[in-house]
Design a protein around this motif. Structure first.
Motif, PDB file in Angstrom:
ATOM      1  N   LYS A  53      -4.834   1.214   5.008  1.00 37.63           N
ATOM      2  CA  LYS A  53      -3.813   1.961   5.753  1.00 37.63           C
ATOM      3  C   LYS A  53      -2.800   2.549   4.777  1.00 37.63           C
ATOM      4  CE  LYS A  53      -4.274   0.937  10.335  1.00 37.63           C
ATOM      5  NZ  LYS A  53      -5.173  -0.161  10.431  1.00 37.63           N
ATOM      6  N   GLU A  54      -2.297   3.728   5.124  1.00 43.71           N
ATOM      7  CA  GLU A  54      -1.224   4.278   4.312  1.00 43.71           C
ATOM      8  C   GLU A  54      -0.185   4.942   5.209  1.00 43.71           C
ATOM      9  OE1 GLU A  54      -3.285   6.929   1.641  1.00 43.71           O
ATOM     10  OE2 GLU A  54      -2.909   8.621   2.940  1.00 43.71           O
ATOM     11  N   ILE A  55       1.052   4.926   4.745  1.00 44.19           N
ATOM     12  CA  ILE A  55       2.128   5.554   5.500  1.00 44.19           C
ATOM     13  C   ILE A  55       3.029   6.302   4.541  1.00 44.19           C
ATOM     14  CG2 ILE A  55       2.179   3.895   7.395  1.00 44.19           C
ATOM     15  CD1 ILE A  55       4.628   2.621   6.041  1.00 44.19           C
ATOM     16  N   LEU A  56       3.853   7.143   5.126  1.00 40.61           N
ATOM     17  CA  LEU A  56       4.832   7.904   4.375  1.00 40.61           C
ATOM     18  C   LEU A  56       6.205   7.308   4.647  1.00 40.61           C
ATOM     19  CD1 LEU A  56       4.453  10.415   2.630  1.00 40.61           C
ATOM     20  CD2 LEU A  56       5.058  11.796   4.629  1.00 40.61           C
ATOM     21  N   ILE A  57       6.898   6.902   3.583  1.00 41.04           N
ATOM     22  CA  ILE A  57       8.277   6.421   3.737  1.00 41.04           C
ATOM     23  C   ILE A  57       9.123   7.188   2.741  1.00 41.04           C
ATOM     24  CG2 ILE A  57       9.832   4.453   3.755  1.00 41.04           C
ATOM     25  CD1 ILE A  57       7.477   2.625   4.121  1.00 41.04           C
ATOM     26  N   GLY A  58       9.995   8.056   3.252  1.00 44.49           N
ATOM     27  CA  GLY A  58      10.770   8.897   2.353  1.00 44.49           C
ATOM     28  C   GLY A  58       9.827   9.731   1.502  1.00 44.49           C
ATOM     29  N   LYS A  59      10.054   9.713   0.198  1.00 39.89           N
ATOM     30  CA  LYS A  59       9.211  10.532  -0.685  1.00 39.89           C
ATOM     31  C   LYS A  59       7.930   9.820  -1.090  1.00 39.89           C
ATOM     32  CE  LYS A  59      11.363   9.059  -5.031  1.00 39.89           C
ATOM     33  NZ  LYS A  59      11.943   9.491  -6.296  1.00 39.89           N
ATOM     34  N   TYR A  60       7.792   8.565  -0.693  1.00 37.29           N
ATOM     35  CA  TYR A  60       6.636   7.796  -1.135  1.00 37.29           C
ATOM     36  C   TYR A  60       5.547   7.686  -0.085  1.00 37.29           C
ATOM     37  CZ  TYR A  60       9.130   6.005  -5.240  1.00 37.29           C
ATOM     38  OH  TYR A  60       9.791   5.875  -6.426  1.00 37.29           O
ATOM     39  N   ALA A  79      10.636   1.124   7.356  1.00 40.78           N
ATOM     40  CA  ALA A  79      11.633   1.931   6.650  1.00 40.78           C
ATOM     41  C   ALA A  79      12.331   1.061   5.617  1.00 40.78           C
ATOM     42  CB  ALA A  79      12.662   2.493   7.623  1.00 40.78           C
ATOM     43  N   ASP A  80      12.569   1.637   4.456  1.00 40.34           N
ATOM     44  CA  ASP A  80      13.278   0.915   3.397  1.00 40.34           C
ATOM     45  C   ASP A  80      13.665   1.918   2.319  1.00 40.34           C
ATOM     46  OD1 ASP A  80      14.374  -1.085   1.868  1.00 40.34           O
ATOM     47  OD2 ASP A  80      12.555  -2.305   1.768  1.00 40.34           O
ATOM     48  N   GLU A  81      14.530   1.476   1.416  1.00 37.42           N
ATOM     49  CA  GLU A  81      14.884   2.323   0.279  1.00 37.42           C
ATOM     50  C   GLU A  81      13.661   2.488  -0.621  1.00 37.42           C
ATOM     51  OE1 GLU A  81      17.873   3.664  -0.181  1.00 37.42           O
ATOM     52  OE2 GLU A  81      18.594   2.737   1.660  1.00 37.42           O
ATOM     53  N   ALA A  82      13.542   3.669  -1.209  1.00 40.73           N
ATOM     54  CA  ALA A  82      12.406   3.959  -2.079  1.00 40.73           C
ATOM     55  C   ALA A  82      12.289   2.928  -3.201  1.00 40.73           C
ATOM     56  CB  ALA A  82      12.541   5.367  -2.660  1.00 40.73           C
ATOM     57  N   GLU A  83      13.420   2.588  -3.808  1.00 41.36           N
ATOM     58  CA  GLU A  83      13.381   1.651  -4.933  1.00 41.36           C
ATOM     59  C   GLU A  83      12.891   0.272  -4.511  1.00 41.36           C
ATOM     60  OE1 GLU A  83      13.516   2.431  -8.088  1.00 41.36           O
ATOM     61  OE2 GLU A  83      13.611   4.402  -7.162  1.00 41.36           O
ATOM     62  N   ASN A  84      13.247  -0.140  -3.292  1.00 42.63           N
ATOM     63  CA  ASN A  84      12.811  -1.456  -2.826  1.00 42.63           C
ATOM     64  C   ASN A  84      11.319  -1.481  -2.521  1.00 42.63           C
ATOM     65  OD1 ASN A  84      14.007  -4.064  -2.451  1.00 42.63           O
ATOM     66  ND2 ASN A  84      13.414  -3.925  -0.320  1.00 42.63           N
ATOM     67  N   ILE A  85      10.819  -0.382  -2.010  1.00 45.05           N
ATOM     68  CA  ILE A  85       9.383  -0.295  -1.755  1.00 45.05           C
ATOM     69  C   ILE A  85       8.619  -0.382  -3.065  1.00 45.05           C
ATOM     70  CG2 ILE A  85       7.568   1.283  -0.998  1.00 45.05           C
ATOM     71  CD1 ILE A  85       9.635   2.213   1.145  1.00 45.05           C
ATOM     72  N   LEU A  86       9.142   0.286  -4.076  1.00 49.14           N
ATOM     73  CA  LEU A  86       8.507   0.228  -5.387  1.00 49.14           C
ATOM     74  C   LEU A  86       8.547  -1.207  -5.926  1.00 49.14           C
ATOM     75  CD1 LEU A  86       7.120   1.993  -7.440  1.00 49.14           C
ATOM     76  CD2 LEU A  86       9.353   2.527  -8.430  1.00 49.14           C
ATOM     77  N   MET A  87       9.669  -1.891  -5.730  1.00 47.17           N
ATOM     78  CA  MET A  87       9.759  -3.281  -6.180  1.00 47.17           C
ATOM     79  C   MET A  87       8.761  -4.165  -5.451  1.00 47.17           C
ATOM     80  SD  MET A  87      13.676  -4.279  -7.171  1.00 47.17           S
ATOM     81  CE  MET A  87      13.717  -5.437  -5.885  1.00 47.17           C
ATOM     82  N   ALA A  88       8.587  -3.911  -4.162  1.00 45.73           N
ATOM     83  CA  ALA A  88       7.614  -4.688  -3.380  1.00 45.73           C
ATOM     84  C   ALA A  88       6.214  -4.482  -3.934  1.00 45.73           C
ATOM     85  CB  ALA A  88       7.685  -4.280  -1.908  1.00 45.73           C
ATOM     86  N   ALA A  89       5.889  -3.226  -4.242  1.00 48.27           N
ATOM     87  CA  ALA A  89       4.564  -2.929  -4.801  1.00 48.27           C
ATOM     88  C   ALA A  89       4.391  -3.620  -6.151  1.00 48.27           C
ATOM     89  CB  ALA A  89       4.387  -1.414  -4.944  1.00 48.27           C
ATOM     90  N   GLN A  90       5.461  -3.594  -6.954  1.00 50.08           N
ATOM     91  CA  GLN A  90       5.376  -4.194  -8.287  1.00 50.08           C
ATOM     92  C   GLN A  90       5.307  -5.715  -8.228  1.00 50.08           C
ATOM     93  OE1 GLN A  90       8.825  -2.255  -9.909  1.00 50.08           O
ATOM     94  NE2 GLN A  90       7.638  -0.555 -10.737  1.00 50.08           N
ATOM     95  N   SER A  91       5.714  -6.287  -7.102  1.00 52.35           N
ATOM     96  CA  SER A  91       5.676  -7.746  -6.963  1.00 52.35           C
ATOM     97  C   SER A  91       4.289  -8.259  -6.598  1.00 52.35           C
ATOM     98  CB  SER A  91       6.668  -8.196  -5.882  1.00 52.35           C
ATOM     99  OG  SER A  91       6.128  -7.969  -4.586  1.00 52.35           O
ATOM    100  N   ASP A 127       4.284   9.393  -5.343  1.00 54.56           N
ATOM    101  CA  ASP A 127       5.451  10.247  -5.106  1.00 54.56           C
ATOM    102  C   ASP A 127       4.943  11.576  -4.552  1.00 54.56           C
ATOM    103  OD1 ASP A 127       7.577  12.063  -5.339  1.00 54.56           O
ATOM    104  OD2 ASP A 127       8.440  10.935  -7.006  1.00 54.56           O
ATOM    105  N   THR A 128       5.296  11.868  -3.307  1.00 60.22           N
ATOM    106  CA  THR A 128       4.756  13.081  -2.681  1.00 60.22           C
ATOM    107  C   THR A 128       5.417  14.340  -3.231  1.00 60.22           C
ATOM    108  OG1 THR A 128       6.345  12.873  -0.862  1.00 60.22           O
ATOM    109  CG2 THR A 128       4.158  11.920  -0.529  1.00 60.22           C
ATOM    110  N   GLU A 129       6.556  14.191  -3.899  1.00 57.45           N
ATOM    111  CA  GLU A 129       7.220  15.374  -4.471  1.00 57.45           C
ATOM    112  C   GLU A 129       6.515  15.845  -5.736  1.00 57.45           C
ATOM    113  OE1 GLU A 129      11.303  14.196  -4.915  1.00 57.45           O
ATOM    114  OE2 GLU A 129      11.627  14.139  -2.751  1.00 57.45           O
TER     115      GLU A 129
END
Ligand code: SF4
Length: 81
Positions: A4-11, A49-61, A71-73
Motif C-alpha cells: 500500500k502507498e499513500i501521499l502525505i504532504g510532499k511524500y 497525517a503527520d509532519e514530513a520530517e516525522n514520517i521520514l524518521m518513522a521510515a528510518q526507524s 519526494d513527489t516534488e
C-alpha cells in the motif's frame, strides 16, 4: 496482499509488506500514520497525517527498511537512500 502507498504532504510513502516484520518502530514514531493489521504488518491509519520530517524518521526507524519514502516534488526516493 499488495503493497500500500499513500501521499502525505510532499511524500509518497509505501510499506513493503514482505519486508515488514511487525517490529512496531514506525508506529512508536508516528502512530498517526502507521498501525499494525491483524497479520502484524504495518498499514496506514485512515486519514493518516503527520509532519514530513516525522514520517521520514518513522521510515528510518524501520529495522528492515520496509518503508519507502519518495519526494513527489523532486521524484527522488529519499529513503532508503
Ligand atoms: S518499523 Fe518496519 S518492520 Fe516494524 S512495523 Fe513498521 S514497517 Fe514493519
Amino acid at each position: 496482499m499488495e503493497d500500500k502507498e499513500i501521499l502525505i504532504g510532499k511524500y509518497k510513502v509505501k510499506v513493503l509488506r514482505d519486508g515488514c516484520i511487525g517490529a512496531g518502530s514506525c508506529i512508536a514514531v508516528s502512530p498517526a500514520v502507521f498501525k499494525l493489521d491483524e497479520n502484524n504488518k504495518a498499514v496506514f491509519v485512515d486519514g493518516a497525517a503527520d509532519e514530513a520530517e516525522n514520517i521520514l524518521m518513522a521510515a528510518q526507524s524501520c529495522p528492515t527498511k520496509a518503508i519507502v519514502v519518495t519526494d513527489t516534488e523532486t521524484g527522488k526516493q529519499v529513503w532508503p537512500d
